[in-house]
Design a protein around this motif. Structure first.
Motif, PDB file in Angstrom:
ATOM      1  N   ALA A  16     -11.341   2.026  -0.707  1.00  0.00           N
ATOM      2  CA  ALA A  16     -10.705   1.111  -2.039  1.00  0.00           C
ATOM      3  C   ALA A  16      -9.974   2.061  -2.886  1.00  0.00           C
ATOM      4  O   ALA A  16      -8.797   1.310  -3.077  1.00  0.00           O
ATOM      5  CB  ALA A  16     -11.963   0.506  -2.575  1.00  0.00           C
ATOM      6  N   ILE A  17     -10.399   3.145  -3.204  1.00  0.00           N
ATOM      7  CA  ILE A  17      -9.778   4.004  -3.927  1.00  0.00           C
ATOM      8  C   ILE A  17      -8.361   4.316  -3.541  1.00  0.00           C
ATOM      9  O   ILE A  17      -7.226   4.343  -4.142  1.00  0.00           O
ATOM     10  CB  ILE A  17     -10.310   5.232  -4.681  1.00  0.00           C
ATOM     11  N   MET A  18      -8.185   4.900  -2.332  1.00  0.00           N
ATOM     12  CA  MET A  18      -7.093   5.242  -1.735  1.00  0.00           C
ATOM     13  C   MET A  18      -5.967   4.244  -1.448  1.00  0.00           C
ATOM     14  O   MET A  18      -4.815   4.309  -1.593  1.00  0.00           O
ATOM     15  CB  MET A  18      -7.378   5.869  -0.276  1.00  0.00           C
ATOM     16  N   ARG A  19      -6.498   2.796  -1.097  1.00  0.00           N
ATOM     17  CA  ARG A  19      -5.433   1.807  -0.985  1.00  0.00           C
ATOM     18  C   ARG A  19      -4.831   1.532  -2.211  1.00  0.00           C
ATOM     19  O   ARG A  19      -3.506   0.989  -2.289  1.00  0.00           O
ATOM     20  CB  ARG A  19      -6.269   0.575   0.008  1.00  0.00           C
ATOM     21  N   THR A  20      -5.734   1.415  -3.208  1.00  0.00           N
ATOM     22  CA  THR A  20      -5.131   1.312  -4.552  1.00  0.00           C
ATOM     23  C   THR A  20      -3.985   2.188  -4.876  1.00  0.00           C
ATOM     24  O   THR A  20      -3.013   2.009  -5.395  1.00  0.00           O
ATOM     25  CB  THR A  20      -6.016   1.174  -5.764  1.00  0.00           C
ATOM     26  N   ILE A  21      -4.301   3.408  -4.780  1.00  0.00           N
ATOM     27  CA  ILE A  21      -3.579   4.520  -5.006  1.00  0.00           C
ATOM     28  C   ILE A  21      -1.952   4.477  -3.938  1.00  0.00           C
ATOM     29  O   ILE A  21      -0.831   4.675  -4.314  1.00  0.00           O
ATOM     30  CB  ILE A  21      -4.030   5.935  -4.628  1.00  0.00           C
ATOM     31  N   ASP A  22      -2.280   3.962  -2.767  1.00  0.00           N
ATOM     32  CA  ASP A  22      -1.133   3.673  -1.997  1.00  0.00           C
ATOM     33  C   ASP A  22      -0.247   2.623  -2.591  1.00  0.00           C
ATOM     34  O   ASP A  22       0.966   2.977  -2.349  1.00  0.00           O
ATOM     35  CB  ASP A  22      -1.445   3.449  -0.601  1.00  0.00           C
ATOM     36  N   ALA A  23      -0.930   1.752  -3.206  1.00  0.00           N
ATOM     37  CA  ALA A  23      -0.213   0.432  -3.624  1.00  0.00           C
ATOM     38  C   ALA A  23       0.543   0.723  -4.850  1.00  0.00           C
ATOM     39  O   ALA A  23       2.004   0.407  -5.048  1.00  0.00           O
ATOM     40  CB  ALA A  23      -1.039  -0.851  -4.183  1.00  0.00           C
ATOM     41  N   VAL A  24       0.051   1.686  -5.657  1.00  0.00           N
ATOM     42  CA  VAL A  24       0.788   2.227  -6.822  1.00  0.00           C
ATOM     43  C   VAL A  24       1.895   3.288  -6.722  1.00  0.00           C
ATOM     44  O   VAL A  24       3.042   3.159  -6.949  1.00  0.00           O
ATOM     45  CB  VAL A  24      -0.063   2.912  -7.844  1.00  0.00           C
TER      46      VAL A  24
END
Length: 276
Positions: A109-117
């Motif tokens: 969840a954290i890394m997919r959010t970072i990828d989106a940003v």
């Protein structure tokens, strides 16, 4: 630390980077005392005065001494860039280390959010944040820090995944230490070497990004002597007095080169293979 500094000085890029940083540090610390003139004093009879004994770097459209504005402006450019990089590095390092330690769905969840940003270009993200927060140097610093945090999180997570499997982390888990203890006391100190190198290089990007925001009128506001703002104010007079845009542009370029060289030197100095 002494051994690291000695190895850093043995690398050409490290030695040149430290020399340039020493010049920039002197400008930050002693700029107001080294300035030959009042940076805000206007002399309309001396508008666009070329380089000479009276004004070593010439005078701008208001007759203000360019060299004095450069020296005083270093205090509003470099510290803001360093602070933005520090904030972004700390936030990214904590998030990246926590993501690596938690693993599983939390990590995903954290890394997919970072990828989106990170899918949003850095300059565009900074512009969006400053537009939301409002113009000003402080808001520009926060915007740059937020822009840098996702990239630092990815770098830190890559190193922290290796650290997570070390015996001292397993021992802390067996002892029943809390997750926050393991992240801040066991893992973070052991992932800082590559993070410091990455942060050193990113300072140069922070300087250029801060100058870009000021150039667009979203960072420092007149009559501040911030380097990016100086470039913005001088662009319409480039054909009359090119020195008033060349001087701050060279200062920004020298700062970027200095931190890039220092980052390359640190990378070589902290490489265990260079011990031989």
């Amino acid at each position: 630390m002494t051994d690291l500094l000695r190895r850093l000085m043995r690398t050409p890029q490290g030695a040149i980077g430290l020399l340039l940083l020493a010049v920039l540090a002197a400008a930050c610390l002693f700029g107001p005392w080294l300035a030959p003139h009042d940076p805000e004093k206007m002399d309309f009879l001396g508008r666009f005065r070329p380089l000479g004994a009276q004004n070593w770097f010439g005078a701008d459209q208001f007759g203000r001494d360019v060299l004095s504005r450069l020296l005083v402006g270093a205090r509003s450019t470099l510290p803001m860039a360093l602070a933005a990089t520090l904030l972004g590095t700390v936030a990214g390092a904590v998030v990246g280390t926590a993501s690596a330690y938690l693993g599983g769905r939390w990590d995903e969840a954290i890394m997919r959010t970072i990828d989106a940003v990170m899918a949003v270009p850095g300059l565009l993200l900074a512009l969006l944040l400053v537009s939301t927060l409002g113009n000003g140097a402080g808001n520009a610093m926060i915007a740059i820090a937020v822009t840098f945090a996702p990239g630092m999180a990815r770098v830190t997570r890559a190193v922290a995944l290796t650290v997570r499997g070390q015996d001292y982390v397993k021992s802390a888990t067996v002892r029943g230490e809390s997750a926050s203890w393991i992240i801040f006391r066991e893992m973070l100190p052991n992932v800082m070497a590559p993070v410091v190198i990455e942060a050193t290089i990113r300072v140069s990007f922070a300087v250029m990004l801060f100058a870009t925001l000021s150039f667009l009128g979203l960072g420092a506001q007149p009559p501040a002597s911030e380097w990016g703002l100086m470039v913005a104010e001088a662009r319409q007079y480039v054909h009359q007095a090119p020195w008033i845009i060349i001087a701050p542009s060279l200062a920004i370029a020298m700062t970027a080169i200095a931190f890039n060289l220092l980052g390359d030197g640190l990378r070589d100095a902290m490489n265990p293979r260079d011990e031989r």
